[in-house]
Design a protein around this motif. Structure first.
Motif, short mmCIF file in Angstrom:
data_model
loop_
_atom_site.label_atom_id
_atom_site.label_comp_id
_atom_site.label_asym_id
_atom_site.label_seq_id
_atom_site.Cartn_x
_atom_site.Cartn_y
_atom_site.Cartn_z
N MET A 147 -59.09 15.68 72.46
CA MET A 147 -60.54 15.67 72.60
C MET A 147 -61.10 14.65 71.61
O MET A 147 -60.47 14.33 70.60
CB MET A 147 -61.11 17.06 72.31
CG MET A 147 -60.65 18.11 73.30
SD MET A 147 -61.15 19.79 72.82
CE MET A 147 -62.89 19.72 73.17
N SER A 148 -62.28 14.13 71.92
CA SER A 148 -62.88 13.14 71.03
C SER A 148 -63.37 13.80 69.75
O SER A 148 -63.47 15.04 69.66
CB SER A 148 -64.06 12.44 71.72
OG SER A 148 -65.15 13.35 71.86
N HIS B 285 -66.36 13.71 68.65
CA HIS B 285 -67.63 14.37 68.98
C HIS B 285 -67.38 15.74 69.65
O HIS B 285 -68.03 16.73 69.30
CB HIS B 285 -68.47 13.47 69.90
CG HIS B 285 -69.89 13.91 70.04
ND1 HIS B 285 -70.84 13.67 69.06
CD2 HIS B 285 -70.53 14.61 71.01
CE1 HIS B 285 -71.99 14.18 69.45
NE2 HIS B 285 -71.83 14.76 70.62
N GLU B 286 -66.43 15.77 70.56
CA GLU B 286 -66.11 17.04 71.24
C GLU B 286 -65.54 18.07 70.26
O GLU B 286 -65.84 19.26 70.36
CB GLU B 286 -65.13 16.77 72.38
CG GLU B 286 -65.76 16.06 73.57
CD GLU B 286 -64.73 15.52 74.55
OE1 GLU B 286 -65.09 15.33 75.72
OE2 GLU B 286 -63.55 15.30 74.16
N ASN B 287 -64.73 17.60 69.31
CA ASN B 287 -64.21 18.51 68.29
C ASN B 287 -65.34 19.15 67.49
O ASN B 287 -65.32 20.36 67.23
CB ASN B 287 -63.27 17.76 67.33
CG ASN B 287 -61.81 17.82 67.74
OD1 ASN B 287 -61.07 18.68 67.29
ND2 ASN B 287 -61.41 16.88 68.60
N LEU C 145 -68.43 19.63 68.45
CA LEU C 145 -69.15 20.58 69.31
C LEU C 145 -68.36 21.87 69.47
O LEU C 145 -68.95 22.96 69.56
CB LEU C 145 -69.44 19.94 70.68
CG LEU C 145 -70.41 18.76 70.67
CD1 LEU C 145 -70.62 18.24 72.08
CD2 LEU C 145 -71.76 19.13 70.05
N MET C 146 -67.03 21.78 69.49
CA MET C 146 -66.20 22.99 69.56
C MET C 146 -66.42 23.87 68.33
O MET C 146 -66.36 25.10 68.41
CB MET C 146 -64.72 22.62 69.69
CG MET C 146 -64.34 22.12 71.06
SD MET C 146 -64.57 23.37 72.35
CE MET C 146 -63.28 24.53 71.94
N TYR D 194 -69.28 26.36 68.91
CA TYR D 194 -69.28 27.06 70.21
C TYR D 194 -69.94 28.43 70.14
O TYR D 194 -70.36 28.97 71.17
CB TYR D 194 -67.87 27.15 70.79
CG TYR D 194 -67.04 28.30 70.29
CD1 TYR D 194 -66.99 29.51 70.99
CD2 TYR D 194 -66.31 28.20 69.11
CE1 TYR D 194 -66.23 30.57 70.53
CE2 TYR D 194 -65.55 29.26 68.64
CZ TYR D 194 -65.52 30.44 69.36
OH TYR D 194 -64.78 31.49 68.88
N THR E 33 -66.13 8.48 69.65
CA THR E 33 -65.60 8.62 71.02
C THR E 33 -64.07 8.54 71.07
O THR E 33 -63.48 8.69 72.13
CB THR E 33 -66.18 7.53 71.94
OG1 THR E 33 -65.86 6.24 71.40
CG2 THR E 33 -67.70 7.66 72.05
N ARG F 260 -65.79 20.21 61.48
CA ARG F 260 -65.77 21.13 62.63
C ARG F 260 -65.97 22.58 62.17
O ARG F 260 -66.74 23.33 62.76
CB ARG F 260 -64.43 20.99 63.37
CG ARG F 260 -64.34 21.84 64.63
CD ARG F 260 -62.97 21.75 65.27
NE ARG F 260 -61.92 22.24 64.37
CZ ARG F 260 -60.63 22.16 64.61
NH1 ARG F 260 -60.20 21.58 65.72
NH2 ARG F 260 -59.74 22.62 63.76
#
Length: 243
Positions: A100-101, A103-105, A107-108, A111, A138, A156
């Motif tokens: 995962m990027s 940014h996605e990390n 956001l995780m 959650y 990204t 994170r």
């Protein structure tokens, strides 16, 4: 009991055994609200096992004793429920989502939250603390260096707005300049009022940052006290500070 002395985490008589191997031998440990407490000791002392016992992420083994978080027992609590209780851990080895990027990390990490504006603001906050993450937002997390992954793992965890943060060997395998940056962030997070339990092999840096310390050796707590006093204790210096 006033809020400053309120127990955030209390471990009593914790024993962990893998078959016939006793990894943790009946330890007591307490972290009060707003404290930065460090648990130091040699490799294999049982420090990581202690953190995994708190978070319920141990492999099959025998666990005895009690672990209370904000006055409530954690036994039987699933790891996802622990995050909902505002307890987060940055594991040894970072544990980022490699496919995962960045940014996605991040956001995780958020959650359990649904305040989109707040989440967006926190992403920008950690990008400002760790500009390298923003530059590579990204990129897949698996392409990052060890130090960059440590930054991401910390950011994170902090995206969940923890009240208690567990850090497992955050400086392991990092360059001196990266270690300095990570400890700067740890101190700043502590100043924001987040309670921290720090497991760390770099005893000197850990004790310099902490309010109190515990020394763990062969599964037992062998010493505890004020961190500054422990820094100057000849026994700690001889065993862990190379002095």
């Amino acid at each position: 009991m006033n809020e400053a002395n309120m127990s955030m985490l209390k471990i009593s008589g914790l024993k962990v055994a893998y078959g016939g191997i006793k990894a943790v031998k009946g330890i007591d440990l307490e972290v009060n609200k707003g404290e930065l407490v460090t648990l130091i000791g040699a490799n294999g002392a049982g420090k990581t096992t202690t953190l995994k016992a708190i978070t319920g992420t141990l492999p099959a083994c025998k666990v005895e004793g009690t672990i209370s978080y904000q006055g409530q027992p954690l036994k039987g609590t699933h790891s996802f429920q622990i995050v909902e209780k505002k307890l987060a851990m940055v594991p040894e080895g970072r544990g980022v989502f490699t496919r995962m990027s960045i940014h996605e990390n991040l956001l995780m990490g958020a959650y359990t939250r649904n305040d989109k504006a707040g989440i967006d603001a926190d992403v920008e906050k950690w990008y400002s603390v760790f500009p390298r993450l923003k530059e590579r937002s990204t990129s897949m997390a698996g392409t990052l260096s060890g130090g960059e992954q440590q930054m991401l793992a910390m950011a994170r965890a902090l995206m969940s707005h923890p009240e208690l943060l567990l850090l497992d060997e955050p400086s392991m395998g990092l360059s001196p300049i990266m270690v300095e940056k990570i400890f700067e962030v740890i101190r700043n997070v502590s100043k924001e009022g987040i309670t921290i339990l720090l497991v760390e092999q770099n005893a000197k840096l850990a004790l310099q940052a902490a309010h109190r310390g515990y020394v763990m050796d062969s599964g037992a707590i062998t010493m505890t006290g004020d961190a500054a006093a422990m820094l100057n204790d000849p026994r700690v210096q001889a065993a862990y500070l190379g002095e």
